[in-house]
Design an enzyme around this catalytic site. Structure first.
Site, PDB file in Angstrom:
ATOM      1  N   ASN A   9       0.862  -1.005  -0.082  1.00 35.98           N
ATOM      2  CA  ASN A   9       0.021  -0.016   0.038  1.00 35.98           C
ATOM      3  C   ASN A   9       0.874   1.343  -0.022  1.00 35.98           C
ATOM      4  OD1 ASN A   9      -1.993   1.998   0.571  1.00 35.98           O
ATOM      5  ND2 ASN A   9      -2.157   1.307   2.493  1.00 35.98           N
ATOM      6  N   LYS A  11       0.089   4.249  -0.380  1.00 32.69           N
ATOM      7  CA  LYS A  11      -0.527   5.425   0.226  1.00 32.69           C
ATOM      8  C   LYS A  11      -0.415   6.760  -0.723  1.00 32.69           C
ATOM      9  CE  LYS A  11       0.169   3.339   4.680  1.00 32.69           C
ATOM     10  NZ  LYS A  11       0.010   3.523   6.301  1.00 32.69           N
ATOM     11  N   HIS A  93      -9.487   1.018   5.043  1.00 36.51           N
ATOM     12  CA  HIS A  93      -7.914   1.168   5.634  1.00 36.51           C
ATOM     13  C   HIS A  93      -8.125   1.989   6.788  1.00 36.51           C
ATOM     14  CE1 HIS A  93      -3.953   2.348   6.511  1.00 36.51           C
ATOM     15  NE2 HIS A  93      -3.581   1.385   5.635  1.00 36.51           N
ATOM     16  N   GLU A  95      -6.595   4.389   7.935  1.00 32.28           N
ATOM     17  CA  GLU A  95      -6.492   5.980   7.776  1.00 32.28           C
ATOM     18  C   GLU A  95      -7.871   6.494   7.102  1.00 32.28           C
ATOM     19  OE1 GLU A  95      -2.923   5.697   5.536  1.00 32.28           O
ATOM     20  OE2 GLU A  95      -2.033   4.997   7.423  1.00 32.28           O
ATOM     21  N   GLU A 165      -5.203  -5.344  10.714  1.00 34.15           N
ATOM     22  CA  GLU A 165      -4.044  -4.296  10.757  1.00 34.15           C
ATOM     23  C   GLU A 165      -4.384  -3.577  12.042  1.00 34.15           C
ATOM     24  OE1 GLU A 165      -2.374  -3.092   6.979  1.00 34.15           O
ATOM     25  OE2 GLU A 165      -4.156  -1.806   7.282  1.00 34.15           O
ATOM     26  N   GLY A 171       2.793   1.902  10.739  1.00 37.31           N
ATOM     27  CA  GLY A 171       3.418   3.280  10.699  1.00 37.31           C
ATOM     28  C   GLY A 171       4.152   3.594  11.969  1.00 37.31           C
ATOM     29  N   SER A 210       3.520  -2.271  10.314  1.00 33.54           N
ATOM     30  CA  SER A 210       5.105  -2.267  10.504  1.00 33.54           C
ATOM     31  C   SER A 210       5.657  -3.604  10.127  1.00 33.54           C
ATOM     32  CB  SER A 210       5.265  -1.905  12.085  1.00 33.54           C
ATOM     33  OG  SER A 210       5.064  -0.470  12.103  1.00 33.54           O
TER      34      SER A 210
HETATM   35  C1  PEP Z   1      -0.650  -0.006   6.137  1.00 36.51           C
HETATM   36  O1  PEP Z   1      -0.984   1.297   6.027  1.00 36.51           O
HETATM   37  O2  PEP Z   1      -1.340  -0.807   5.567  1.00 36.51           O
HETATM   38  C2  PEP Z   1       0.537  -0.299   6.813  1.00 36.51           C
HETATM   39  C3  PEP Z   1       0.567  -1.707   7.257  1.00 36.51           C
HETATM   40  O3  PEP Z   1       1.672   0.352   6.918  1.00 36.51           O
HETATM   41  P1  PEP Z   1       3.049   0.132   7.674  1.00 36.51           P
HETATM   42  O4  PEP Z   1       3.536  -1.119   6.859  1.00 36.51           O
HETATM   43  O5  PEP Z   1       3.706   1.363   7.404  1.00 36.51           O
HETATM   44  O6  PEP Z   1       2.635   0.012   9.022  1.00 36.51           O
END
Ligand code: PEP
Length: 247
Positions: A9, A11, A93, A95, A165, A171, A210
């Site tokens: 992703n 973003k 997601h 966000e 997630e 992040g 992460s």
């Molecule tokens: C995400 O935004 O779906 C995600 C998993 O981000 P990150 O790997 O940066 O934590």
């Protein structure tokens, strides 16, 4: 037997030049045995889709409109994404849920519209840090999945991917332990199994939060973790490929 999926992703990152370089790097590298997918910003879908033709790497969108067409300024329909070559669309997601106030019901409508337009939704679910500390992870995830079950039924999960997630891990550099993540994945699969055991066994459940080349192997070794949804680490071809190789 479920096949693994490693999805990136991206973003709202990158430029025409940098995404071109990233796709070239991913295409040129050793991707192991996993299926790979990348989800660029919408404006780069056509470009990346063209570059991925015949590569075996799938294309995904970061969101999809909950309507078929019409006066929905700023939105992109499933049919448009399909024309760009998308196979997947991320929905829900964290966000989108937190920054753009997308409700469980709106996410469920986006999920249904993705499928109606021939896409496979990647449904993101997960708890905030506060909810994690309150010990209500399962209740939160169950509610997010119930909204989709109510609108699409268990049949909706026959052609869908789920991404667990934990919001506190996205992040932040914090990662759920393999045991913790496995526990939630098992809970999700068990919940779906009460509706349909076959669909529950087939659905791929990715971990996101992460994930990086250093922690991927242990997470991906868990029996109910079928791949990863990768944010930050998917912006570097070598890291993304190293995660794929850890499958
Ligand atoms: C995400 O935004 O779906 C995600 C998993 O981000 P990150 O790997 O940066 O934590």
């Amino acid at each position: 037997m479920r096949s693994s999926l490693i999805a990136g992703n991206w973003k709202m990152n990158g430029s025409l030049a940098s995404v071109t370089e990233l796709v070239e790097g991913i295409k040129a590298g050793d991707r192991g045995n996993a299926e790979l997918a990348v989800c660029p910003p919408a404006v780069f879908l056509m470009k990346v889709g063209g570059m991925l033709a015949d590569s075996g790497i799938s294309l995904g969108a970061q969101n999809v409109c909950d309507h078929e067409s019409g006066a929905y300024t700023g939105e992109v329909s499933a049919a448009m994404l399909e024309e760009c070559g998308c196979r997947y669309a991320i929905v829900g997601h964290s966000e989108r849920r937190s920054l753009y106030l997308e409700s469980d019901q709106l996410v469920a409508a986006r999920f249904a519209m993705a499928q109606a337009g021939g896409l496979t939704p990647i449904l993101c679910v997960g708890e905030t840090l506060y909810e994690h500390e309150q010990g209500v992870t399962e209740a939160v995830v169950a509610k997010q999945i119930d909204a989709v079950l109510e609108s699409s039924g268990i049949g909706g999960f026959a052609n869908a991917v789920i991404a667990y997630e934990p919001v506190w891990a996205i992040g932040t550099g914090l990662v759920a332990s393999p045991d913790t993540a496995q526990g939630v994945h098992e809970f999700i699969r068990g919940k779906l199994a009460t509706n349909d055991a076959r669909i529950a066994q087939q659905v791929r459940i990715l971990y996101g939060g992460s994930m990086n080349p250093g922690n991927a192997a242990e997470l991906l070794a868990q029996p109910d973790i079928d791949g990863g949804l990768i944010g930050g680490a998917s912006l570097k071809a070598d890291d993304f490929l190293a995660i794929a190789q850890a499958v």
